[in-house]
Design an enzyme around this catalytic site. Structure first.
Site: not given
Ligand SMILES: *Cc1c(COP(=O)(O)O)cnc(C)c1O
Length: 856
Positions: A377, A568-569, A574, A676, A680
């Site tokens: 990952h 995101k985190r 990032k 991911t 979304k």
């Molecule tokens: C989808 C999701 C992530 C991943 O987000 P990235 O933008 O791909 O880092 C992290 N936290 C939550 C709650 C999510 O639903």
């Protein structure tokens, strides 16, 4: 006997029928179940019931309906002796269960109506559920999407993980700073899980090994443990969409073993016994809150080993219920390692097969290698798991021996392939030499698995050519790509019902299982009426988010502004900071020319920082400080707003992705394995501003360059620049606006009470800039200007938005899971028929023989 009485009697006499009656999906049965569960499970009637009681009553009624299907599913799998996927993951970020279960059972609308007629709003009930936050971010959420797709595709599968008593901390913001609050998610009870104490298993830790010769004259090893911990499984049903299949998520809770305690009690050491109980129960106490970084703590290794050992013992028990021996285990079990967190499973399966089931090394290795597959990952060096040999040997002495033996045999093989190449052997070894020897978990995973995959095309190429290059040279046939995906059930049907309804109105319901069908939406891009409805839906979703922000943050947001979202985190790679630099750039333009024409934007952030990650927490403080200044400045006049959403989570994500105009996917090229969140957003009709990183590359390819805002250095340009000597000051010295932005931050414009507060951020940018924000700054600013221009052409923006949704069908996790099934796991769907499969048809004995009261 009257005819109708006989009729009723027959009906009630059949236990099976009764069960079907009480858990059927009809309106009447549901209404009755709500009332009965309110009374018997919550012990309340309508006079006393609170909203929580109503939530629990509904949740139990739905769980009962899942249970019936879960039992039928389990029986069918046993009967068909189906090959099963066991997905091993230290994290499952499931999101709330109730809404998703209603969607997948097809009951959402019906239950909403039933409740509404009783004066209850389903939305309010859904909000009562505490989100099970048993994951950090993308990796744990991927595991949850995969479980949904496995069940929907009718694949026999079990998710195995840890039932953390405290999930990911709850984030509060105090004076702009992140504060962590423990996540006591179980304190109101969890109606979705069923404990199975009768399937508990014992896990050893510590101690030493003894070598001996058995009665047959075979060399053997015995592990004399230092202590034993019990693992208690808790099962949560995982329903597929529009199918009878309900799979299981089995999470392990650590408990003290009675045996151990009794010893201490006998010796009169009461406190010692209780202290030891606490030690044991610590193992599943709390999720480590680090995303993409390791914490080399003893307890973390114990957690990993604990859940892996419990799961493998469970898998072996299940296998031996229906098979004579373990010889064919790998033909009936596909074991997937979600990153290296569970990689110790390779040594543990070898130990179980050799030490406990008397297999030869060769046979055990054949089964192990054919059973396991490994998903990588991350490419970030700080996230690659390594355990010091001394720590490892102290906790898992037998496993260290096994790893040395695997390494010995492996390096011998390497030597025959590459005689004399000692550097290569050093690079490939499972043990890293150095001032402290370390076990390299990724190497163990690569050697012990028959398949290795990355999670996006670019990431897999980088694995093959950089991170795991030596393994690729040795075993090219093991490598493949499996681009991540997300489940459209949670992220469209549940999170964006307005859009889902419009799509269903035009396409029927097939798209929910075959997301590629969204392509058919392309036919509507030139339909002005359809575009208007598309836009109205986006506005309605934005209005919901506006209300949420008003309610939770007291900030008023202009619904007609562009919603520019990065959730995101929090992590330097990032580059939330790059986004902040853009905000300050626009702000400075307004300050210099207050009358300047600037597209109104609302910048929305959300994300947790690891509690020990100083820079990430300082960036949260900076975002909030910039928000304070920008949101209050009369010169800005509602043109710019900045909002930091507290406590980003799956539930908040469901609100946010649906309301986005612009998705920020701006990591330094080569750092984000897949992402991911990017999928979304695009699926929900947001346009992406992004770098050529992770799955952005494939999103760009699918939606087309005209419908994507691309900027920044490529992976090759990043490495070339690094190789030739990177000088962030160069960009600073030659860019007036950039200078101004950094000076504002450095001189305390956003932190007048502590002017030097943000110095470390500026120093880091000017002197190291590991993630090359300086190099990408101008490209990003220019690209954002294109975004603003494009947004002004509303009709074209809507066209682009429709095309993003229409062309992102390939990012359904159903597609990803089909690839894993066909190319790695070699498993097939199994149909579950609710009307067949009577007990008599089962080839195996029931677990409990009523005739002789014997447990097997
Ligand atoms: C989808 C999701 C992530 C991943 O987000 P990235 O933008 O791909 O880092 C992290 N936290 C939550 C709650 C999510 O639903």
């Amino acid at each position: 006997m009257s005819e109708s009485f006989e009729h009723d009697y027959r009906r009630l006499a059949s236990e099976d029928m009764q069960l079907k009656e009480s858990t059927n999906l009809s309106r009447e049965a549901l209404k009755r179940a709500f009332t009965e569960n309110l009374y018997h499970i919550q012990g309340k009637d309508e006079y006393f019931a609170t909203l929580h009681d109503y939530y629990m009553a509904v949740a139990h009624s739905i769980r009962d309906r899942l249970t019936q299907r879960r039992i039928q599913t389990a029986k069918t799998y046993v009967q068909q002796d189906a090959k099963t996927v066991y997905y091993l993951s230290a994290e499952f970020l499931m999101g709330r269960h109730l809404g998703n279960s209603l969607i997948n059972l097809g009951l959402y609308e019906q239950v909403r109506q039933i409740l509404h007629e009783s004066g209850l709003e389903l939305d309010n009930l859904l909000e009562r559920e505490r989100e099970p936050g048993l994951g950090n971010g993308g990796l744990g959420r991927l595991a949850a999407c995969f479980l949904d797709s496995l069940a929907t595709l009718e694949i026999p599968a079990v998710g195995y993980g840890i039932r953390y008593e405290f999930g990911i901390f709850e984030q509060a913001i105090q004076n702009g700073w992140q504060r962590e609050i423990p996540d006591k998610w179980l304190s109101f009870g969890n109606p979705w899980e069923i404990p199975r104490p009768d399937y508990r298993v014992a896990v050893k830790l510590g101690g030493h090994t003894e070598h001996y010769t058995d009665a047959q004259g075979h060399y053997r090893v015995r592990w004399i443990e230092g202590q034993t911990v019990l693992g208690i499984p808790y099962d949560t049903p995982v329903p597929g969409y529009d199918t009878n299949t309900v799979n299981t998520l089995r999470l392990w809770k650590a408990e003290a073993s009675e045996e151990f305690n009794f010893q201490a009690f006998d010796a009169g050491d009461y406190f010692g016994a209780v202290a030891n109980k606490m030690f044991s129960e610590n193992i599943s106490k709390v999720l480590y809150p680090n995303d993409n970084t390791i914490q080399g703590r003893e307890l973390r290794l114990e957690q990993q080993y604990f859940f892996v050992s419990c799961s493998l013992q469970d898998i072996i028990r299940l296998h031996l219920r229906t098979h004579e021996s373990l010889d064919n285990l790998h033909e009936k079990a596909a074991l997937q390692l979600n990153d290296t967190h569970p990689a110790i499973a390779i040594a543990e399966l070898m130990r179980l097969l050799i030490d406990e089931h008397q297999m030869t090394w060769e046979q055990a290795w054949h089964i192990t290698q054919n059973a396991f597959a490994y998903t990588n990952h991350t490419l970030l060096p700080e996230a690659l798991e390594r355990w010091s040999v001394s720590l490892f040997g102290r906790i898992l002495p037998r496993h260290l021996e096994i790893i040395y033996e695997i390494n010995y045999r492996f390096l011998n093989y390497v030597y025959t392939r590459y005689p004399g190449e000692f550097d290569r052997i050093t690079r490939l070894s499972l043990i890293e030499e150095g001032h402290e020897k370390q076990v390299r978990m990724a190497h163990l995973a690569c050697v012990g698995s028959h398949a290795i995959n990355g999670v996006a095309a670019l990431h897999t190429e980088l694995l093959k050519n950089v991170l795991l290059r030596d393994f690729y040279d040795l075993f090219p046939e093991k490598f493949s790509n499996k681009t991540n995906g997300v489940t459209p059930r949670r992220w469209l049907l549940l999170g964006n019902p307005r859009l889902a309804n419009l799509i269903t109105e035009k396409l029927g319901t097939n798209w929910i299982r075959n997301l590629e069908d969204l392509k058919q939406l392309e036919a509507y891009v030139d339909d002005a009426d359809f575009r208007d409805r598309w836009w109205q839906i986006k506005l309605a979703n934005k209005q919901d988010l506006v209300n949420y922000i008003q309610q939770h943050h007291g900030v008023e947001v202009n619904i007609n502004s562009l919603f520019d979202i990065q959730v995101k985190r929090m992590h330097e790679y990032k580059r939330q900071l790059l986004n902040v630099l853009h905000i300050i750039t626009l702000y400075n333009r307004i300050k210099r020319h207050p009358k300047i024409e600037i597209l109104p934007r609302t910048f929305i952030f959300g994300g947790k920082a690891a509690p020990g990650y100083y820079m990430a927490k300082l960036i949260i403080k900076l975002i909030n400080s910039v928000a304070d200044v920008v949101n209050r400045d009369p010169d800005v006049q509602g043109r710019l707003k900045v909002v930091f959403l507290t406590n980003y989570s799956v539930s908040l994500g469901q609100r946010v992705y649906a309301a986005a105009d612009l998705s920020e996917q701006i990591s330094t090229a080569g750092k984000e394995a897949s992402g991911t969140g990017n999928m979304k957003f695009a699926m929900n009709g947001a346009l992406t501003i992004g770098t050529l990183d992770g799955a952005n590359v494939e999103i760009l390819q699918e939606v087309g360059a005209d419908n994507f805002f691309l900027f920044g250095l490529t992976v090759d340009e990043v490495s070339a620049l690094k190789a030739s000597g990177y000088h962030p000051q160069h960009y600073y010295k030659t860019n007036r606006e950039l200078q101004e932005v950094l000076q504002y931050i450095a001189h305390g414009y956003f932190s007048p009470e502590d002017p030097n507060l943000f110095r470390p951020i500026v120093n880091s940018l000017l002197h190291h800039d590991e993630y090359m924000l300086m190099a990408d700054y101008q490209s990003y600013i220019d690209c954002q200007e294109q975004v603003s221009q494009a947004y002004r052409d509303r009709e074209n923006w809507i066209r682009m938005s429709i095309l993003n949704t229409a062309r992102t069908g390939t990012f359904s996790s159903d597609r990803t899971i089909k690839e894993y099934c066909e190319e790695i796991w070699r498993v097939k769907p199994v149909k579950v028929d609710m009307n067949s499969c009577e007990n008599a048809e089962l080839k195996v004995q029931p677990a409990f023989q009523l005739s002789d009261r014997k447990i097997n």
